[in-house]
Design an enzyme around this catalytic site. Structure first.
Site, PDB file in Angstrom:
ATOM      1  N   LYS A   1      24.961 -24.770  94.252  1.00 25.69           N
ATOM      2  CA  LYS A   1      25.619 -26.072  94.335  1.00 25.69           C
ATOM      3  C   LYS A   1      27.120 -25.951  94.023  1.00 25.69           C
ATOM      4  O   LYS A   1      27.955 -26.462  94.764  1.00 25.69           O
ATOM      5  CB  LYS A   1      24.945 -27.022  93.353  1.00 25.69           C
ATOM      6  CG  LYS A   1      25.325 -28.450  93.510  1.00 25.69           C
ATOM      7  CD  LYS A   1      24.393 -29.295  92.699  1.00 25.69           C
ATOM      8  CE  LYS A   1      23.813 -28.544  91.513  1.00 25.69           C
ATOM      9  NZ  LYS A   1      24.780 -27.919  90.592  1.00 25.69           N
TER      10      LYS A   1
ATOM     11  N   THR B   1      28.816 -23.199  94.222  1.00 29.27           N
ATOM     12  CA  THR B   1      29.361 -22.358  95.286  1.00 29.27           C
ATOM     13  C   THR B   1      29.638 -23.191  96.539  1.00 29.27           C
ATOM     14  O   THR B   1      30.663 -23.024  97.202  1.00 29.27           O
ATOM     15  CB  THR B   1      28.369 -21.212  95.573  1.00 29.27           C
ATOM     16  OG1 THR B   1      28.087 -20.555  94.340  1.00 29.27           O
ATOM     17  CG2 THR B   1      28.925 -20.214  96.556  1.00 29.27           C
TER      18      THR B   1
ATOM     19  N   ARG C   1      32.853 -28.703  86.791  1.00 28.87           N
ATOM     20  CA  ARG C   1      32.748 -28.738  85.338  1.00 28.87           C
ATOM     21  C   ARG C   1      33.183 -27.407  84.729  1.00 28.87           C
ATOM     22  O   ARG C   1      33.065 -26.354  85.346  1.00 28.87           O
ATOM     23  CB  ARG C   1      31.290 -29.018  84.933  1.00 28.87           C
ATOM     24  CG  ARG C   1      30.843 -30.440  85.242  1.00 28.87           C
ATOM     25  CD  ARG C   1      29.360 -30.604  85.031  1.00 28.87           C
ATOM     26  NE  ARG C   1      28.612 -29.811  86.017  1.00 28.87           N
ATOM     27  CZ  ARG C   1      27.338 -29.516  85.915  1.00 28.87           C
ATOM     28  NH1 ARG C   1      26.626 -29.924  84.887  1.00 28.87           N
ATOM     29  NH2 ARG C   1      26.747 -28.799  86.850  1.00 28.87           N
TER      30      ARG C   1
ATOM     31  N   LYS D   1      22.154 -14.562  82.558  1.00 31.18           N
ATOM     32  CA  LYS D   1      23.286 -14.421  83.467  1.00 31.18           C
ATOM     33  C   LYS D   1      23.373 -15.551  84.477  1.00 31.18           C
ATOM     34  O   LYS D   1      22.390 -16.143  84.856  1.00 31.18           O
ATOM     35  CB  LYS D   1      23.152 -13.113  84.238  1.00 31.18           C
ATOM     36  CG  LYS D   1      23.737 -11.945  83.501  1.00 31.18           C
ATOM     37  CD  LYS D   1      23.200 -10.660  84.098  1.00 31.18           C
ATOM     38  CE  LYS D   1      24.090  -9.497  83.745  1.00 31.18           C
ATOM     39  NZ  LYS D   1      25.265  -9.421  84.624  1.00 31.18           N
TER      40      LYS D   1
ATOM     41  N   ALA E   1      23.257 -31.517  83.210  1.00 33.15           N
ATOM     42  CA  ALA E   1      22.663 -32.699  83.840  1.00 33.15           C
ATOM     43  C   ALA E   1      21.273 -33.007  83.310  1.00 33.15           C
ATOM     44  O   ALA E   1      20.807 -34.136  83.412  1.00 33.15           O
ATOM     45  CB  ALA E   1      22.599 -32.508  85.348  1.00 33.15           C
TER      46      ALA E   1
ATOM     47  N   PHE F   1      22.651 -29.906  88.657  1.00 34.80           N
ATOM     48  CA  PHE F   1      21.242 -29.696  88.959  1.00 34.80           C
ATOM     49  C   PHE F   1      20.804 -30.477  90.197  1.00 34.80           C
ATOM     50  O   PHE F   1      21.564 -30.553  91.163  1.00 34.80           O
ATOM     51  CB  PHE F   1      20.365 -30.029  87.742  1.00 34.80           C
ATOM     52  CG  PHE F   1      20.470 -29.010  86.638  1.00 34.80           C
ATOM     53  CD1 PHE F   1      20.320 -27.658  86.883  1.00 34.80           C
ATOM     54  CD2 PHE F   1      20.745 -29.400  85.340  1.00 34.80           C
ATOM     55  CE1 PHE F   1      20.409 -26.713  85.863  1.00 34.80           C
ATOM     56  CE2 PHE F   1      20.834 -28.466  84.304  1.00 34.80           C
ATOM     57  CZ  PHE F   1      20.668 -27.132  84.576  1.00 34.80           C
TER      58      PHE F   1
ATOM     59  N   PHE G   1      21.073 -17.525 102.864  1.00 40.09           N
ATOM     60  CA  PHE G   1      20.888 -16.220 102.222  1.00 40.09           C
ATOM     61  C   PHE G   1      20.627 -15.215 103.342  1.00 40.09           C
ATOM     62  O   PHE G   1      20.165 -15.576 104.423  1.00 40.09           O
ATOM     63  CB  PHE G   1      19.695 -16.238 101.261  1.00 40.09           C
ATOM     64  CG  PHE G   1      19.920 -17.023  99.996  1.00 40.09           C
ATOM     65  CD1 PHE G   1      20.968 -17.934  99.871  1.00 40.09           C
ATOM     66  CD2 PHE G   1      19.070 -16.855  98.910  1.00 40.09           C
ATOM     67  CE1 PHE G   1      21.165 -18.652  98.703  1.00 40.09           C
ATOM     68  CE2 PHE G   1      19.258 -17.577  97.738  1.00 40.09           C
ATOM     69  CZ  PHE G   1      20.301 -18.479  97.639  1.00 40.09           C
TER      70      PHE G   1
ATOM     71  N   TRP H   1      29.291 -18.232 100.799  1.00 42.12           N
ATOM     72  CA  TRP H   1      29.157 -17.175  99.796  1.00 42.12           C
ATOM     73  C   TRP H   1      29.651 -15.837 100.369  1.00 42.12           C
ATOM     74  O   TRP H   1      30.417 -15.123  99.737  1.00 42.12           O
ATOM     75  CB  TRP H   1      27.695 -17.064  99.329  1.00 42.12           C
ATOM     76  CG  TRP H   1      27.485 -15.996  98.305  1.00 42.12           C
ATOM     77  CD1 TRP H   1      27.784 -16.065  96.968  1.00 42.12           C
ATOM     78  CD2 TRP H   1      26.940 -14.695  98.518  1.00 42.12           C
ATOM     79  NE1 TRP H   1      27.463 -14.889  96.338  1.00 42.12           N
ATOM     80  CE2 TRP H   1      26.938 -14.025  97.261  1.00 42.12           C
ATOM     81  CE3 TRP H   1      26.445 -14.009  99.641  1.00 42.12           C
ATOM     82  CZ2 TRP H   1      26.463 -12.717  97.112  1.00 42.12           C
ATOM     83  CZ3 TRP H   1      25.971 -12.720  99.482  1.00 42.12           C
ATOM     84  CH2 TRP H   1      25.983 -12.083  98.233  1.00 42.12           C
TER      85      TRP H   1
END
Lengths: 653, 653
Positions: A89, A91, A113, A124, A356, A387, A475, A504
């Site tokens: 999100k 990204t 944020r 991570k 969130a 989220f 992806f 991405w």
């Protein structure tokens, strides 16, 4: 923008996030932040550089200068219920802003944020975006930034110390002794914060400290906490599970001779109390930062925060403890949004960072407002809601937009083949474990089945009167047929458009189609169509029921006895008209994280309802929600180190 | 300097510190910090602006460039045993630097500590200096600065969370399960931090994770804390007495099935522990920041910090927990000194902020070194050592100068008529209470009697081979006869000079005579004469005895049984050669705060000896020392507020 965007030259395979960031900084170079700011339309005197890569922006002077400027197009980026790996999100928010700016030539801003440092060193996962859609330098973004979260830690814990210390002094001192120390010892007149309390207590504010009657002195000096009602916790921006439940005041000096008892006759008592720590981003002060409008409003909100109730059930505020001014002073620089840039030099506003699931999950109103004014009528501001759309987007519309009065035109809902397969019945996905083959090989039935989750979010967004664009965040293992299935389901559910996006791997270029779809959606959308889901005048119960039924698809809501009592108390105290910020798992529409897809036939259980009177919402707790995470056996910090020759950070994502 | 110093026009009476600061900023104007830095001899690329009034200075590149430059004259500013009101040591440090620079035309720097925000909101008293000898803007100096203390809070508490979490996981998991999660699950080879532990354990560092034997896996994965030996506490930069003693791990999720017990047969156990918080400036990480030389040394020191011992009495370090790299990454920006300016635009380095009673009480080595190189042969660097010369100065010479190799030429000892009267038998002086008439009227006998305290400090300083200049910090009520009595006693005790200084009211001009005296003392002094008080090779016991007898004037030292055991353990663990940093009251040469003047016939009691292996000293605790202060009934925060129209801070000192 004016052609200052260097052409991105993505590597294949895409390196780790930190490598991409360091490549950009070292090989392409950052645009000095003053130049980013100037191109964004800021005057030099409105910019406070914070090193070369970050700047704080003067709020009042800039907004005053731009007050006649029409707002840009306001777009919220949200997602379906995610897997624990996240669906991209942030990204997408950043990639979309890059596409709108660097590729499509629009004036464009991303508003995101500030990440909590806790998870940075725990499990991570960065928050600067990822791959070629990220904010750089990512180390500076992820660590300290410009200190706003640290300021919240400091302010929150000053208030916590004020509470426990005040009880300590009240428990051991007579009313007269308390009053003397508070108001007489230094010989000064009542200051503004004291007059506020005098007014609240109905005492003549023109009186000088010596003039109060004995009864007035007692009322003023003794806030008289009912300890069981104290909701203010301490905070740290660290994943530290052992701080969830703590007993404070166990030291040998924290004993008192209880007021009214006789030394020697009655033993001293340990002044201890059970309480706990939250992660800093869960502090009400973080919510205040996200929702405040300007400095006077910040002062008002911080002073109005209710930390507990007196024995006679009166709310006790930060200002009752004399603390609201100091909190504002600690937060005055944090009020200014931080500007950074993407890998394609798009300006990014980073400001506030509530989660969130346990908070409002949105960046700040002031950063969005600044960006909208700077973008102007033909520009675009993409702001992120945390989220899934069931929590982040709902809070964005019903709380943040209501408080700001800003009207979004378009919601981008991010979906991935992976998460939809999970919603369609695929095996569990967990961080740190290899993905099952369902996720790495084509599986149309799982995708088709899982689209129900996405479609419900699309329907939900449309209830607010905005256009919906679905971003299929691509992806490598996704197939064309899988992605087409998502597109078809989205269009059937009423999306304005649904497009595959590959930011991405490719940066803004990869999100060009998404950018065009969003521009078209904004042209089709009308700000006037935007509406809230519920009316603030409704009873608290009804507001919670509307969200639960309309957004989550629940059959109804069950309130615990505690929650019932709290609702009654809040209505009595005048807090009944506040909007609702539900704390709930992000993994499902329901409160059961394991219930994937579109669960039906369930009810929402409200365990308790906290109040954030300063920030301006009520906060029902549904299900088992942690307000400070823990660290796994192998925490992320194990991989983080520094090259002591070059100073480069190693292993941060 | 080149005439850029605006002529100061002090007001009479001197306004409050914040008013002086705001006057200077608004009426005279700050020199942009880039210009301050340029005039100080820095290149633009060595300066990282942090707003208009602060900058961080790149350490390595600057020191590399200036490596052939001879050092300036190195002066430490310290004081007699103070009253609780403080005797103006920071103010004198800054006033002297102003005199040397703005009045006497020398290249001059003040090096001071960053203040803790705790006392800022607790008991009033700034740390930016005061009156017309202060750092501006004082709000930025006193609040957040450039976030170094916040970084320490974050780093310290990450390590604390790592300790409790590691015990949690070790207590519930088998060696094999632990090892699998730590080293096998992610399929990566051992990283540098893991190899460090392998080497320490005598395991072949060329092995890959799969190759370790079962025994090696156990040794690696189980650090095996003896919980009673854990000395690492959490920290907050807040005065919060209720955090002195806390029990952590009381939450409902912090229960474990103890390793080796059977579910159902043995109940789960609460994983709680008694511990406490210190104020952030008392963190070992603060001491590391003060004493480190450069980034590689910072990495080494942070990784080497010992947090406790294993059940087999092996020291456990931050690197054993995999945390030293992350700590360094959190501290990498904090390593860079912050530059600000005085009211007369003298450059000021602000860096590190340990208290002198509970820590080393000195600003950083790297800031002093940078200033000495920038000052050059004919320049002057005035660095401040906290509280009285018995603790701050002794630690400056024996710990800080030994670690840095830098050689001071002159010690300025600040004395006031007020404090000397107290040492001479005057009534107690407390914050917030009016002064007795002994202090506001001439009283020669009290002054003469009290000079013994000053003379003992002069004698102590001379033991280190430096010239001593006494600064009689003038207050309005001081009479010429009183001040002359101090001057005479000082000269009799061997001071190089003793001069009245009125920098608080007059700025640099008021300290002109002091400046001239210091210049002459530096000309008379020889760096080669500088010597330490004790040899590191001596046993721990002897080093503590030498300080106690030579500096404090004690008859001897009594060690508790705990302290005896600790000394034995440290000698065994190889920590016996570290210097000594005694934690002791600042109000007396002895451990009894009430023993004024020059107490005799007393012994020093060492209750326990902590180790700061990373920072590089042992830390005997003498007497009743608080490592986190509390708030009074009427805390300073009550008076702090903000003008919401102008944004100006109100009531901060």
């Amino acid at each position: 923008m004016d052609g200052k965007h260097p052409k991105l030259q993505p590597k294949t395979p895409v390196p780790s996030d930190i490598e991409v960031s360091q490549d950009i900084v070292n090989e392409v170079g950052l645009l000095p932040i003053e130049d980013v700011a100037r191109e964004a339309g800021l005057l030099p005197e409105e910019v406070i550089p914070w090193g070369i890569a970050k700047a704080k922006i003067h709020l009042k002077t800039t907004l005053d200068r731009l007050s006649d400027q029409p707002d840009g197009n306001y777009i919220v980026c949200t997602g379906i219920n995610p897997t624990p790996l996240g669906e991209g999100k942030s990204t997408t928010t950043i990639g979309l802003a890059q596409a709108l700016g660097a590729i499509l030539g629009k004036k464009s801003f991303a508003c995101i944020r500030q990440p909590s440092q806790g998870p940075t060193f725990g499990i991570k996962g960065g928050a600067a975006g990822g791959g070629y859609a990220q904010v750089v330098p990512m180390e500076e973004f992820n660590l300290h930034l410009t200190g706003d979260i640290h300021a919240i830690t400091a302010a929150n814990n000053l208030l916590a110390a004020a509470i426990d210390t005040r009880m300590f002094h009240e428990d051991s001192q007579s009313d007269e002794a308390l009053y003397k120390r508070l108001c007489l010892a230094n010989g000064k007149p009542f200051n503004a914060i004291m007059k506020k309390r005098l007014a609240k207590l109905g005492i003549d504010t023109n009186k000088s400290p010596e003039d109060l009657t004995a009864e007035e002195r007692s009322k003023f000096a003794r806030v008289d906490f009912d300890k069981s009602t104290i909701t203010w916790q301490r905070v740290l921006d660290t994943c530290d599970r052992h701080l969830r439940g703590v007993t404070v005041g166990c030291g040998s000096k924290e004993t008192i001779q209880l007021r009214g008892t006789v030394k020697g006759e009655t033993p001293r008592e340990q002044h201890s109390r059970e309480t706990g720590f939250d992660i800093t981003v869960a502090s009400e002060i973080m919510a205040v930062l996200a929702l405040t409008k300007d400095l006077p409003d910040l002062r008002e909100k911080l002073g109005s925060m209710v930390v507990g109730y007196s024995k006679s059930a009166e709310p006790i505020t930060a200002d009752d403890l004399g603390c609201g001014g100091a909190l504002t002073v600690l937060m005055k620089d944090a009020l200014l949004p931080t500007m950074m840039q993407t890998v394609e030099r798009t300006p990014v506003m980073v400001h506030a960072g509530p989660f969130a699931n346990i908070a409002i999950g949105n960046s700040s109103i002031v950063a969005d407002r600044l960006a909208l004014k700077l973008a102007g009528e033909d520009g675009y501001v993409v702001t992120e809601a945390g989220f899934g759309a069931d929590i982040g987007m709902e809070k964005f519309f019903n709380i943040k937009c209501r408080e700001s009065g800003l009207k979004p035109k378009c919601a981008v809902i991010v979906a991935t083949v992976r998460a939809l397969k999970m919603h369609g019945g695929g095996p569990p996905v967990s961080a740190g474990k290899p993905l099952a083959k369902e996720y790495t090989e084509e599986n149309i039935p799982l995708v088709v089945e899982g689209c129900a989750n996405l479609c419900k979010h699309i329907e939900n967004a449309k209830k607010f009167g905005v256009q919906v664009v679905v971003a299929i965040n691509q992806f490598k293992s996704d197939t064309a047929v899988e992605m087409e299935a998502i597109r078809k389901a989205s269009m059937d559910a009423g999306a304005y458009d649904a497009v595959v996006s590959n930011h991405w791997a490719e940066g803004g270029k990869g999100a060009e189609a998404l950018g065009r779809a969003v521009i078209a959606a904004c042209e089709a959308g009308k700000s006037e169509d935007f509406r809230y889901l519920y009316d603030l005048e409704l009873p608290i119960r009804s507001k919670i029921e509307i969200i639960s039924k309309e957004i989550y698809g629940a059959d109804g809501v069950d309130f615990s006895e505690t929650a019932e009592q709290q609702m009654a108390k809040y209505e009595t105290s005048g807090f009944g008209k506040l909007p609702i910020c539900i704390a709930k798992t992000q993994y499902s529409f329901s409160c059961d994280a394991a219930a994937k897809g579109v669960p039906t036939g369930f009810r929402i259980s409200v365990r308790e309802i906290r109040s954030c009177v300063g920030a301006g919402f009520l906060y029902p707790i549904c299900g088992d929600i942690m307000t400070i995470p823990g660290l796994p056996t192998r925490p992320g910090f194990y991989d983080v180190d520094i090259d002591t020759e070059t100073g480069a950070v190693i292993g941060l994502f």
